[in-house]
Design a protein around this motif. Structure first.
Motif, mmCIF file in Angstrom:
data_model
loop_
_atom_site.group_PDB
_atom_site.id
_atom_site.type_symbol
_atom_site.label_atom_id
_atom_site.label_comp_id
_atom_site.label_asym_id
_atom_site.label_seq_id
_atom_site.Cartn_x
_atom_site.Cartn_y
_atom_site.Cartn_z
ATOM 1 N N GLN A 24 57.698 24.163 51.463
ATOM 2 C CA GLN A 24 57.928 22.900 50.770
ATOM 3 C C GLN A 24 59.256 22.279 51.182
ATOM 4 N N LEU A 25 60.213 23.122 51.503
ATOM 5 C CA LEU A 25 61.506 22.629 51.960
ATOM 6 C C LEU A 25 61.387 22.074 53.375
ATOM 7 N N ASP A 26 60.746 22.843 54.257
ATOM 8 C CA ASP A 26 60.553 22.430 55.650
ATOM 9 C C ASP A 26 59.665 23.472 56.322
ATOM 10 N N ARG A 27 58.478 23.079 56.715
ATOM 11 C CA ARG A 27 57.538 24.045 57.300
ATOM 12 C C ARG A 27 58.101 24.682 58.564
ATOM 13 N N ALA A 28 58.985 23.975 59.252
ATOM 14 C CA ALA A 28 59.570 24.533 60.473
ATOM 15 C C ALA A 28 60.408 25.771 60.188
ATOM 16 N N LEU A 29 60.830 25.937 58.925
ATOM 17 C CA LEU A 29 61.658 27.086 58.569
ATOM 18 C C LEU A 29 60.865 28.389 58.504
ATOM 19 N N LEU A 30 59.545 28.284 58.438
ATOM 20 C CA LEU A 30 58.736 29.492 58.300
ATOM 21 C C LEU A 30 58.926 30.445 59.472
ATOM 22 N N ASP A 31 59.218 29.895 60.639
ATOM 23 C CA ASP A 31 59.424 30.736 61.819
ATOM 24 C C ASP A 31 60.890 31.084 62.041
ATOM 25 N N ARG A 32 61.777 30.593 61.182
ATOM 26 C CA ARG A 32 63.209 30.786 61.406
ATOM 27 C C ARG A 32 63.887 31.634 60.335
ATOM 28 N N VAL A 33 63.317 31.680 59.151
ATOM 29 C CA VAL A 33 63.976 32.339 58.021
ATOM 30 C C VAL A 33 63.374 33.713 57.764
ATOM 31 N N GLU A 34 64.246 34.680 57.564
ATOM 32 C CA GLU A 34 63.858 36.016 57.114
ATOM 33 C C GLU A 34 64.654 36.345 55.856
ATOM 34 N N PRO A 35 64.104 37.165 54.971
ATOM 35 C CA PRO A 35 64.870 37.561 53.781
ATOM 36 C C PRO A 35 66.168 38.253 54.173
ATOM 37 N N ASP A 36 67.235 37.961 53.463
ATOM 38 C CA ASP A 36 68.524 38.603 53.709
ATOM 39 C C ASP A 36 68.427 40.055 53.231
ATOM 40 N N PRO A 37 68.602 41.035 54.138
ATOM 41 C CA PRO A 37 68.399 42.435 53.757
ATOM 42 C C PRO A 37 69.591 43.067 53.046
ATOM 43 N N SER A 38 70.672 42.315 52.836
ATOM 44 C CA SER A 38 71.866 42.902 52.223
ATOM 45 C C SER A 38 71.615 43.226 50.755
ATOM 46 N N GLY A 39 72.339 44.223 50.272
ATOM 47 C CA GLY A 39 72.207 44.621 48.880
ATOM 48 C C GLY A 39 71.151 45.690 48.695
#
Length: 317
Positions: free
Chosen positions: A111-126
């Motif tokens: 919903q924010l930007d479909r192009a982000l689906l291939d660029r964003v991964e969950p931050d594994p910190s914590g």
């Protein structure tokens, strides 16, 4: 000290029927086990959803990604626009589990930007504590208050908390509302903000068209006040200090409060943060309205509070 503020839809019926009877010493010690288990499930969903929000913040320019709304504002990771859509998405998260949360978070990313689906991964910190430690974190205060109630009923002046002996009546009367809201927020989350920006504070300093539909928070006491009539129970109409619950709005007054906020948005926004003399608080009003939208859609109450969440310590929504 500053204020970590939160705005909460509050299931006051659950407080009346289950939480405060437990605190009063009724029933058995395991009566809240199902609610604690649900809080643990949601904690794991929340942790994963927040990882998606943090991962997004590393990829998207700050101008296009308002971290004060998407990470340090709304619960979970929600990018919907309208208050109704935000409320519906939060409810979907509360019903999710660790197998379904990623897909829900990805729909918000799209919903924010479909192009982000291939660029964003969950931050594994914590690292999230084990389930049993999460459960202990959710219930130890409730168990302490229950023990305090049992002590008061038995005429014992103190209750033990670890190596400390505490005044039982003070433990009960000084913490009941805060601990109730804190636990209920693990089942239906609130919104985060910071500063002197809670609704009753803004209303007290703004030239509005009358009083906001917020009043004393004594309904959160449930059966406690009647079961322990000799104790002195406080009822705050605003947030008096840190680690406190403030003004309360009954379920039937949630819609009138939303209408009042909409009518008075300009004078309320002009007040700003009275502590830091910051810019107008339009984002704050948006958060309040979204929390009220969730309260309205679930038929729950609304309350303002301080230090239910402390983001700098890792306690978020």
């Amino acid at each position: 000290m500053g204020y970590d503020i939160s705005f909460h839809p509050i299931d006051v019926r659950l407080a009346e029927e289950r939480i405060t009877p437990f605190l009063a010493g009724r029933g058995s010690d395991d009566d809240l086990d199902d609610l604690v288990a649900d809080a643990v499930r949601q904690a794991k969903v929340r942790f994963r959803a927040n990882a998606w929000g943090l991962g997004t913040s590393k990829v998207v320019d700050r101008a296009d990604f308002d971290t004060s709304l998407y990470i340090w504002g709304r619960p979970f990771f929600v990018t919907a626009e309208s208050p109704a859509a935000v409320a519906e998405t939060v409810l979907r998260y509360t019903r999710a589990d660790t197998d379904t949360v990623d897909e829900l978070a990805r729909t918000q990313l799209a919903q924010l930007d479909r192009a982000l689906l291939d660029r964003v991964e969950p931050d594994p910190s914590g690292t999230l504590p084990a389930d049993e430690h999460l459960a202990t974190g959710f219930r130890w205060k409730l168990d302490l208050l229950r023990a305090a109630a049992v002590a008061v009923r038995a005429g014992r002046p103190t209750v033990r908390n670890g190596d400390d002996e505490l005044a039982a009546a003070d433990v009960l009367t000084g913490n009941a509302q805060f601990c109730t809201v804190e636990f209920l927020a693990a089942l239906l989350p609130g919104w985060i903000d910071r500063g002197r920006v809670w609704p009753t504070e803004l209303a007290e300093n703004a030239a509005t068209d009358g009083y906001a539909p917020l009043g004393g928070n004594d309904p959160l006491l449930g059966v406690l006040a009647t079961e322990f009539p000799t104790l002195t129970w406080e009822s705050n109409w605003t947030i008096p200090t840190n680690y406190a619950v403030g003004g309360y709005t009954a379920p039937t007054e949630v819609r009138p409060l939303r209408d009042w906020l909409a009518r008075n948005a300009e004078p309320l926004a002009a007040v700003g943060d009275q502590w830091n003399d910051r810019a107008p608080v339009r984002r704050t009003l948006r958060k309040i309205d979204e929390a009220l939208a969730l309260a309205e859609s679930t038929g729950t109450a609304f309350v303002e509070a301080a230090e239910i969440y402390i983001p700098i310590q890792g306690t978020i929504n």
